[in-house]
Design an enzyme around this catalytic site. Structure first.
Site, PDB file in Angstrom:
ATOM      1  N   ASP A   1       0.817  -1.210   0.000  1.00 32.04           N
ATOM      2  CA  ASP A   1       0.000   0.000   0.000  1.00 32.04           C
ATOM      3  C   ASP A   1       0.852   1.261   0.000  1.00 32.04           C
ATOM      4  OD1 ASP A   1      -1.919  -1.912   0.242  1.00 32.04           O
ATOM      5  OD2 ASP A   1      -2.935  -1.026   1.952  1.00 32.04           O
TER       6      ASP A   1
ATOM      7  N   ARG B   1      -0.455   3.236  17.343  1.00 30.10           N
ATOM      8  CA  ARG B   1      -0.710   4.309  16.393  1.00 30.10           C
ATOM      9  C   ARG B   1      -0.354   5.708  16.920  1.00 30.10           C
ATOM     10  NH1 ARG B   1       0.149   0.564  13.685  1.00 30.10           N
ATOM     11  NH2 ARG B   1      -1.343  -0.479  12.334  1.00 30.10           N
TER      12      ARG B   1
ATOM     13  N   ASP C   1      -7.732   2.724  12.118  1.00 29.90           N
ATOM     14  CA  ASP C   1      -6.445   3.409  12.103  1.00 29.90           C
ATOM     15  C   ASP C   1      -6.511   4.808  11.511  1.00 29.90           C
ATOM     16  OD1 ASP C   1      -5.038   1.494  13.438  1.00 29.90           O
ATOM     17  OD2 ASP C   1      -4.213   0.529  11.654  1.00 29.90           O
TER      18      ASP C   1
ATOM     19  N   SER D   1      -4.076 -10.129   6.223  1.00 34.02           N
ATOM     20  CA  SER D   1      -3.621  -8.791   6.594  1.00 34.02           C
ATOM     21  C   SER D   1      -3.090  -8.874   8.017  1.00 34.02           C
ATOM     22  CB  SER D   1      -4.784  -7.800   6.511  1.00 34.02           C
ATOM     23  OG  SER D   1      -4.397  -6.546   7.031  1.00 34.02           O
TER      24      SER D   1
END
Length: 405
Positions: free
Chosen positions: A18, A100, A129, A181
């Site tokens: 990505d 995060r 996220d 994932s």
């Protein structure tokens, strides 16, 4: 979003498919802007960091900065959450959620340092996220613009991303064979997608990465001693270590015995339910050790309050509100309670379980003299009658009133 006046963007870069596609996409769609890649080392597989700078530059980044955040992640983010006892929806140890804000904070700091106009992340429009990254951006640098490609571009599949890179002669190690994932850091690894997309399917063996299948774990249990000071793990088997080193050591021991596996369906903040397999071996041992010391040290009302703090904290962290006043307030209360949470716990690791079998604390409120089933000289059983009469007084009055009717 207008692409005008954006000359330099700092991208949270992982080196995966990505973000590799995001670099050229930004340059093409934001007026040939400069893209600076930011990589956070938070304890993921070292193989993921090998050659990451070269990969970023080959994708079109002007610079790539790698920050080692491993110790800070555990000491300043994970340990404070552990003090509160936070478990999202009763089971999830918040591995992705806690990572995060530290990544986004360091990204913001780099953006301000290099004079960037905007920040960018690779989170999708379906997940949590995006909220966690952008809430941190807003709290720390609201003047910076935010670019979220997954909410803008028309690349909607892994095949499309691979074709996009191939057309631009940008090398990638990604392939169509990737089934799951995954998100990995020092605290946990999560697995989603593939067979797990149907809750009716049992997880395959390849859904688990770190931990041994409990059914195949050693037939002999292994004990580990964990030392706790002020609600923080400070030593393993008598060896004083940093927070990150404590976790590393416990990860190895826990994974060997299949500790820390959960398979859950959780409620995302955006309203979608998602299913995932999470592995948190060392963290599970830490949590069980801390709770064991709390059982000795905290009185009933204090423990109840700590549970309430943990419940609220789980939503605050999950929702990405790390830099909100509410998180700081909850943290202050938890730290106050944790001052007395000192002790040593022996945990038995066996077939997926980490069971506290011995616990001691200089601050323990447990008294053998009072708790014994044998004869004692400190407790007068007759005193309980008066206590019960007062404790049930409202029930007595209510019953008497009913009898008068």
């Amino acid at each position: 979003m207008s692409t005008q006046n954006i000359k330099k963007i700092v991208l949270a870069y992982s080196g995966g498919l990505d973000t590799s596609a995001i670099i050229p996409w930004l340059k093409e769609n934001y007026g040939g802007c400069e893209v600076v890649a930011f990589v956070a080392n938070i304890g993921q597989d070292p193989a993921d960091l090998e050659g990451v700078e070269k990969k970023a530059l080959q994708s079109g980044a002007s610079e790539c900065h790698v920050a080692d955040l491993r110790e800070a992640f555990i000491s300043e983010y994970v340990y404070p959450v552990l003090q509160t006892g936070a478990l999202y929806e009763g089971t999830y140890l918040l591995g992705t959620s806690m990572a995060r804000p530290i990544i986004a904070k360091a990204q913001v700091e780099l953006a301000l340092k290099v004079g960037a106009d905007a920040l960018c992340h690779g989170a999708t429009g379906k997940g949590n996220d995006q909220v966690r990254f952008e809430t941190t951006y807003t709290a720390l640098a609201p003047q910076l613009k935010v670019v979220a490609p997954w909410r803008e571009w028309d690349l909607r599949s892994r095949e499309a991303l691979l074709d996009y890179l191939k057309e631009r002669n940008i090398p990638t190690t990604a392939s169509l064979e990737k089934i799951y994932s995954r998100d990995e850091n020092a605290w946990h690894i999560s697995t989603e997608g593939g067979v797990l997309e149907s809750p009716a399917n049992a997880p395959n063996k390849d859904c688990w990465v770190w931990t041994v299948d409990p059914l195949e774990a050693p037939d002999q249990p292994e004990n580990v001693t964990v030392t706790v000071e002020k609600g923080r793990v400070v030593a393993v088997n008598g060896e004083k270590l940093s927070p990150f080193q404590c976790l590393e050591k416990l990860n190895v021991l826990g994974a060997k015995h299949g500790v820390g596996r959960i398979d859950i369906v959780e409620n995302r903040l955006v309203g979608i339910k998602s299913r995932g397999c999470y592995e948190t071996p060392g963290g599970t041992i830490m949590v069980n050790a801390l709770r064991a010391v709390e059982q000795l040290v905290l009185d009933r009302d204090s423990f109840k309050w700590r549970e309430q703090l943990g419940h609220e904290m789980s939503y605050v962290v999950y929702d990405g509100r790390w830099f909100a006043p509410l998180r700081k307030s909850i943290q202050a209360a938890a730290e106050s309670l944790a001052k007395e949470v000192n002790g040593e716990v022996v945990l038995q690791l066996y077939k997926g379980q980490a069971t506290a079998i011995q616990k001691t604390s200089a601050n323990s409120l447990y008294s053998e003299e009072f708790a014994t089933f044998g004869e004692d000289e400190v407790y007068d059983h007759r005193h309980a009658g008066g206590f019960i009469r007062l404790f049930s007084l409202s029930s007595r009055i209510r019953a008497l009133n009913e009898q008068k009717k």
